[in-house]
Design a protein around this motif. Structure first.
Motif, PDB file in Angstrom:
ATOM      1  N   SER A   1      -3.790   8.752 -57.110  1.00 36.56           N
ATOM      2  CA  SER A   1      -2.755   7.809 -57.546  1.00 36.56           C
ATOM      3  C   SER A   1      -3.027   6.415 -56.985  1.00 36.56           C
ATOM      4  CB  SER A   1      -1.382   8.308 -57.095  1.00 36.56           C
ATOM      5  OG  SER A   1      -0.378   7.394 -57.439  1.00 36.56           O
ATOM      6  N   ASP A   2      -3.367   6.334 -55.690  1.00 34.85           N
ATOM      7  CA  ASP A   2      -3.702   5.038 -55.074  1.00 34.85           C
ATOM      8  C   ASP A   2      -4.929   4.419 -55.729  1.00 34.85           C
ATOM      9  OD1 ASP A   2      -1.581   5.127 -53.316  1.00 34.85           O
ATOM     10  OD2 ASP A   2      -2.772   5.807 -51.604  1.00 34.85           O
TER      11      ASP A   2
ATOM     12  N   ILE B   1      -0.146  13.335 -62.139  1.00 36.06           N
ATOM     13  CA  ILE B   1       0.085  11.896 -62.026  1.00 36.06           C
ATOM     14  C   ILE B   1       0.314  11.319 -63.421  1.00 36.06           C
ATOM     15  CG2 ILE B   1      -0.890   9.685 -61.243  1.00 36.06           C
ATOM     16  CD1 ILE B   1      -2.789  11.368 -59.434  1.00 36.06           C
TER      17      ILE B   1
ATOM     18  N   ASP C   1       0.230   1.343 -63.097  1.00 32.98           N
ATOM     19  CA  ASP C   1       1.414   1.908 -62.455  1.00 32.98           C
ATOM     20  C   ASP C   1       1.123   3.401 -62.408  1.00 32.98           C
ATOM     21  OD1 ASP C   1       2.908  -0.424 -62.184  1.00 32.98           O
ATOM     22  OD2 ASP C   1       3.710  -0.262 -64.213  1.00 32.98           O
ATOM     23  N   ALA C   2       1.094   3.972 -61.235  1.00 31.03           N
ATOM     24  CA  ALA C   2       0.742   5.380 -61.072  1.00 31.03           C
ATOM     25  C   ALA C   2       1.818   6.092 -60.273  1.00 31.03           C
ATOM     26  CB  ALA C   2      -0.611   5.494 -60.365  1.00 31.03           C
ATOM     27  N   HIS C   3       2.262   7.235 -60.782  1.00 28.94           N
ATOM     28  CA  HIS C   3       3.354   7.978 -60.148  1.00 28.94           C
ATOM     29  C   HIS C   3       2.988   9.450 -60.040  1.00 28.94           C
ATOM     30  CE1 HIS C   3       5.806   4.409 -60.784  1.00 28.94           C
ATOM     31  NE2 HIS C   3       5.289   4.375 -61.996  1.00 28.94           N
TER      32      HIS C   3
ATOM     33  N   ASP D   1       5.061  21.003 -62.482  1.00 31.06           N
ATOM     34  CA  ASP D   1       4.786  19.677 -63.046  1.00 31.06           C
ATOM     35  C   ASP D   1       4.301  19.735 -64.494  1.00 31.06           C
ATOM     36  OD1 ASP D   1       2.144  20.528 -62.783  1.00 31.06           O
ATOM     37  OD2 ASP D   1       1.708  19.223 -61.080  1.00 31.06           O
TER      38      ASP D   1
ATOM     39  N   TYR E   1      -2.205  12.067 -54.158  1.00 29.97           N
ATOM     40  CA  TYR E   1      -1.792  10.726 -53.727  1.00 29.97           C
ATOM     41  C   TYR E   1      -2.987   9.781 -53.609  1.00 29.97           C
ATOM     42  CZ  TYR E   1       3.118  11.745 -53.217  1.00 29.97           C
ATOM     43  OH  TYR E   1       4.438  12.045 -53.490  1.00 29.97           O
TER      44      TYR E   1
ATOM     45  N   THR F   1       3.802  13.273 -59.725  1.00 28.09           N
ATOM     46  CA  THR F   1       4.926  14.109 -60.147  1.00 28.09           C
ATOM     47  C   THR F   1       5.282  15.081 -59.026  1.00 28.09           C
ATOM     48  OG1 THR F   1       3.485  15.778 -61.141  1.00 28.09           O
ATOM     49  CG2 THR F   1       4.223  13.968 -62.570  1.00 28.09           C
TER      50      THR F   1
ATOM     51  N   HIS G   1      -3.804   2.944 -58.917  1.00 24.78           N
ATOM     52  CA  HIS G   1      -2.999   1.768 -58.588  1.00 24.78           C
ATOM     53  C   HIS G   1      -3.912   0.584 -58.273  1.00 24.78           C
ATOM     54  CE1 HIS G   1       0.588  -0.372 -57.288  1.00 24.78           C
ATOM     55  NE2 HIS G   1      -0.141  -0.816 -56.275  1.00 24.78           N
TER      56      HIS G   1
END
Length: 166
Positions: A49-50, A72, A58-60, A67, A46, A62, A53
């Motif tokens: 991902s941030d 990500i 755009d970051a997501h 996975d 996370y 999984t 971002h």
């Protein structure tokens, strides 16, 4: 009525700016190897991902298990990439890890793949990645990227250069 709509838009914009600033402060606060190594693997995902971002992607993240070698997914305009996060304290990322990840890049037709670790890569892992659409980011390089982003580089301009996206 138009004034109400404008006020709502203004409020939403202010809220988004405040949220972005808070995310940036959190990235800076935790942006050292000791803090990153103490995170759980999920928290590290996370955090990364941030970070992306904050660079304008755009970051997501999984799902945690199954996975398929991608933690990500990131998008920016027509660019699509995957990220594998390895929050290691002493262990190094090896060639088999990189080979498995390269298969994931091919399977999901990504433009590029990033393996990001708090540790290091073995010489064999680095050698394998040469000439492939894989970017290896070790702990020291990750800290430089975090510093670029949190010290005011405009929308990650310097980080884009470091990541070889432009």
């Amino acid at each position: 009525m138009p004034n109400t709509i404008m006020a709502r838009r203004h409020f939403r914009l202010q809220r988004k700016q405040k949220e972005a600033e808070l995310r940036k402060q959190e990235l800076e606060r935790l942006g050292n190897l000791n803090s990153l190594k103490k995170m759980t693997p999920i928290d590290f995902e996370y955090y990364i991902s941030d970070l992306f971002h904050q660079m304008g992607f755009d970051a997501h993240v999984t799902k945690a298990t199954g996975d398929g070698g991608k933690d990500i997914l990131i998008y920016k305009k027509d660019f699509h990439a995957i990220i594998e996060c390895k929050r290691y304290v002493k262990q190094k990322v090896t060639r088999p890890h990189v080979q498995k990840f390269y298969s994931a890049i091919i399977d999901c037709k990504a433009d590029k793949g990033y393996i990001i670790t708090t540790g290091e890569f073995t010489a064999q892992a680095i050698s394998y990645a040469i000439g492939k659409s894989i970017v290896l980011i070790d702990g020291r390089r990750l800290i430089r990227i975090i510093e670029d982003i949190t010290q005011g580089a405009e929308q990650g301009a310097h980080a884009d250069m470091i990541l070889r996206l432009t």
